[in-house]
Write an enzyme that holds these catalytic residues in place. Sequence first.
Site, mmCIF file in Angstrom:
data_model
loop_
_atom_site.group_PDB
_atom_site.id
_atom_site.type_symbol
_atom_site.label_atom_id
_atom_site.label_comp_id
_atom_site.label_asym_id
_atom_site.label_seq_id
_atom_site.Cartn_x
_atom_site.Cartn_y
_atom_site.Cartn_z
ATOM 1 N N TYR A 12 -6.765 -14.302 55.567
ATOM 2 C CA TYR A 12 -7.256 -13.375 54.523
ATOM 3 C C TYR A 12 -8.768 -13.532 54.278
ATOM 4 O O TYR A 12 -9.552 -12.605 54.502
ATOM 5 C CB TYR A 12 -6.442 -13.620 53.253
ATOM 6 C CG TYR A 12 -6.920 -12.914 52.011
ATOM 7 C CD1 TYR A 12 -7.272 -11.567 52.019
ATOM 8 C CD2 TYR A 12 -6.986 -13.612 50.793
ATOM 9 C CE1 TYR A 12 -7.683 -10.933 50.859
ATOM 10 C CE2 TYR A 12 -7.391 -12.977 49.635
ATOM 11 C CZ TYR A 12 -7.749 -11.644 49.669
ATOM 12 O OH TYR A 12 -8.157 -11.017 48.513
ATOM 13 N N ASN A 33 -4.554 -20.408 64.979
ATOM 14 C CA ASN A 33 -3.290 -20.659 65.706
ATOM 15 C C ASN A 33 -2.264 -19.543 65.440
ATOM 16 O O ASN A 33 -1.149 -19.596 65.959
ATOM 17 C CB ASN A 33 -2.698 -22.029 65.335
ATOM 18 C CG ASN A 33 -2.317 -22.123 63.868
ATOM 19 O OD1 ASN A 33 -2.411 -21.144 63.132
ATOM 20 N ND2 ASN A 33 -1.892 -23.300 63.437
ATOM 21 N N GLY A 37 -2.144 -16.371 60.265
ATOM 22 C CA GLY A 37 -3.130 -15.301 60.469
ATOM 23 C C GLY A 37 -2.566 -14.156 61.297
ATOM 24 O O GLY A 37 -1.444 -14.222 61.820
ATOM 25 N N ASN A 92 -2.385 -30.999 58.737
ATOM 26 C CA ASN A 92 -3.196 -29.807 59.031
ATOM 27 C C ASN A 92 -4.573 -29.881 58.401
ATOM 28 O O ASN A 92 -5.576 -29.636 59.061
ATOM 29 C CB ASN A 92 -2.508 -28.557 58.471
ATOM 30 C CG ASN A 92 -1.625 -27.921 59.504
ATOM 31 O OD1 ASN A 92 -2.103 -27.150 60.341
ATOM 32 N ND2 ASN A 92 -0.363 -28.261 59.480
ATOM 33 N N TYR A 141 -1.841 -30.032 48.004
ATOM 34 C CA TYR A 141 -2.828 -29.096 48.563
ATOM 35 C C TYR A 141 -4.228 -29.437 48.040
ATOM 36 O O TYR A 141 -5.171 -29.632 48.813
ATOM 37 C CB TYR A 141 -2.442 -27.653 48.213
ATOM 38 C CG TYR A 141 -3.544 -26.672 48.443
ATOM 39 C CD1 TYR A 141 -4.030 -26.456 49.737
ATOM 40 C CD2 TYR A 141 -4.141 -25.977 47.389
ATOM 41 C CE1 TYR A 141 -5.074 -25.565 49.951
ATOM 42 C CE2 TYR A 141 -5.168 -25.091 47.608
ATOM 43 C CZ TYR A 141 -5.633 -24.893 48.885
ATOM 44 O OH TYR A 141 -6.672 -24.023 49.095
HETATM 45 N N1 UFG Z 1 2.193 -15.757 39.015
HETATM 46 C C1 UFG Z 1 3.291 -15.169 38.388
HETATM 47 N N2 UFG Z 1 4.224 -14.577 39.176
HETATM 48 C C2 UFG Z 1 4.138 -14.532 40.541
HETATM 49 C C3 UFG Z 1 3.004 -15.114 41.165
HETATM 50 C C4 UFG Z 1 2.059 -15.742 40.362
HETATM 51 O O1 UFG Z 1 3.414 -15.191 37.166
HETATM 52 O O2 UFG Z 1 5.045 -13.970 41.188
HETATM 53 C C5 UFG Z 1 1.172 -16.404 38.179
HETATM 54 C C6 UFG Z 1 0.962 -17.874 38.508
HETATM 55 O O3 UFG Z 1 1.856 -18.672 37.749
HETATM 56 C C7 UFG Z 1 -0.497 -18.063 38.115
HETATM 57 C C8 UFG Z 1 -1.149 -16.705 38.387
HETATM 58 O O4 UFG Z 1 -0.066 -15.781 38.463
HETATM 59 O O5 UFG Z 1 -0.599 -18.330 36.754
HETATM 60 C C9 UFG Z 1 -1.904 -16.668 39.709
HETATM 61 O O6 UFG Z 1 -1.058 -17.170 40.724
HETATM 62 P P1 UFG Z 1 -1.405 -17.111 42.273
HETATM 63 O O7 UFG Z 1 -0.259 -17.705 43.003
HETATM 64 O O8 UFG Z 1 -1.841 -15.741 42.620
HETATM 65 O O9 UFG Z 1 -2.686 -18.036 42.374
HETATM 66 P P2 UFG Z 1 -2.857 -19.581 41.955
HETATM 67 O O10 UFG Z 1 -3.722 -19.568 40.742
HETATM 68 O O11 UFG Z 1 -1.616 -20.318 41.851
HETATM 69 O O12 UFG Z 1 -3.500 -20.142 43.268
HETATM 70 C C10 UFG Z 1 -4.816 -19.992 43.622
HETATM 71 C C11 UFG Z 1 -4.939 -20.107 45.132
HETATM 72 C C12 UFG Z 1 -4.525 -21.462 45.600
HETATM 73 C C13 UFG Z 1 -5.282 -22.508 44.831
HETATM 74 C C14 UFG Z 1 -5.114 -22.315 43.360
HETATM 75 C C15 UFG Z 1 -5.955 -23.276 42.581
HETATM 76 O O13 UFG Z 1 -4.156 -19.137 45.760
HETATM 77 O O14 UFG Z 1 -4.811 -21.592 46.965
HETATM 78 O O15 UFG Z 1 -5.524 -21.008 43.000
HETATM 79 O O16 UFG Z 1 -5.315 -23.600 41.416
HETATM 80 F F1 UFG Z 1 -4.828 -23.743 45.124
#
Ligand code: UFG
Length: 329
Positions: A12, A33, A37, A92, A141
């Site tokens: 992405y 790899n 992707g 990884n 992570y």
């Molecule tokens: N969320 C929901 N429902 C879903 C998906 C997400 O409520 O179906 C909420 C999550 O709980 C979070 C927010 O939406 O509060 C954002 O979630 P994402 O999964 O979109 O993103 P994250 O904040 O968890 O993750 C991002 C990056 C990770 C990184 C992280 C750092 O994608 O790679 O921020 O905290 F590690």
Amino acid sequence: MGFILVTGGAGYIGSHVVKELLRRNYKVVVLDNLHKGHKKAVLTPYFEIVDLKKMDSLREVFEKYDIDAVMHFAALSTVAESMKEPFKYYENNILGGLNLLELMREYNIKYFIFSSTAAVYGEPQVVPIPEDHPKNPTNVYGSSKLMFEEILSWYDEIYKLRYVSLRYFNAAGADLEGELGEDHRPETHLIPIVLKTALGQREYIEIYGTDYPTPDGTCIRDYIHVVDLAEAHILALEALFDGMRSEVFNLGNERGYSVREVINIAEKVVGQKIPIKEGQRRLGDPAILIASSNKIKKVLKWQPKFNDLEIMISSAWNWMKKHPFGYSE
Ligand code: UFG
């Protein structure tokens, strides 16, 4: 000028950075790899399907191309998965990256841009979070990325490797020309899941937790347009070429949106109501993550152009409408 090697250039964020590099006439070789992707996301003709864990195949790439700098995106990045399969994440994200650094040393390549994450901070003690905030990752992570940042600082000290580590907050949106977008399998990120729900591919969006200490009870995140993110990578690379010392920068917009706010704005963008379901908290989610991006604005003169969440969601929606099944359509 030689090549910029982009690992994870079929992913992405990597694919959007490749597009920006090509637009600026850099020669780019992508290494991926294709575990996560997509071949169709690779916009350069120079493409090598190689796994970073395979040192011999990796060395062939360094032998084949005259490389001036490396941008390293290839990594596993799902928080929940990292807590189930820590070995895979360390293997990884640490070993793969180390192989890369060793070859850079062997081939005397001095410039490195690293994809780091807000997950290195863990639960913040202050927001907006500055770069010197304590680092206490709450998942494997984040820990793997923090460890690699430390490795980088030693490679700088010992071998004069010059690097920039960019700690992304929440990358969002898609290429404005609709050529590239977000296609994770499985999708775990909020905005694409909300939009897939609008497309009718999911029944509802589950909100992970409504009892957080935030105004509406849902988690707050700082979203940054992937094109603004890409721009920051180029500024960082060019600053290194111009002699800047190694640096670490946050990348966010210094503004938080709650999960409910994201859904409301998405409803406006798609012009329809999006069904929700209130669910339990997801393990390891901090309540609030907001970046201080002062440092990168000051040092690299980075200025986000698309910091409006509606623009981010619109660009993601445009791509998703054209590619409802991602790169497979
Ligand atoms: N969320 C929901 N429902 C879903 C998906 C997400 O409520 O179906 C909420 C999550 O709980 C979070 C927010 O939406 O509060 C954002 O979630 P994402 O999964 O979109 O993103 P994250 O904040 O968890 O993750 C991002 C990056 C990770 C990184 C992280 C750092 O994608 O790679 O921020 O905290 F590690």
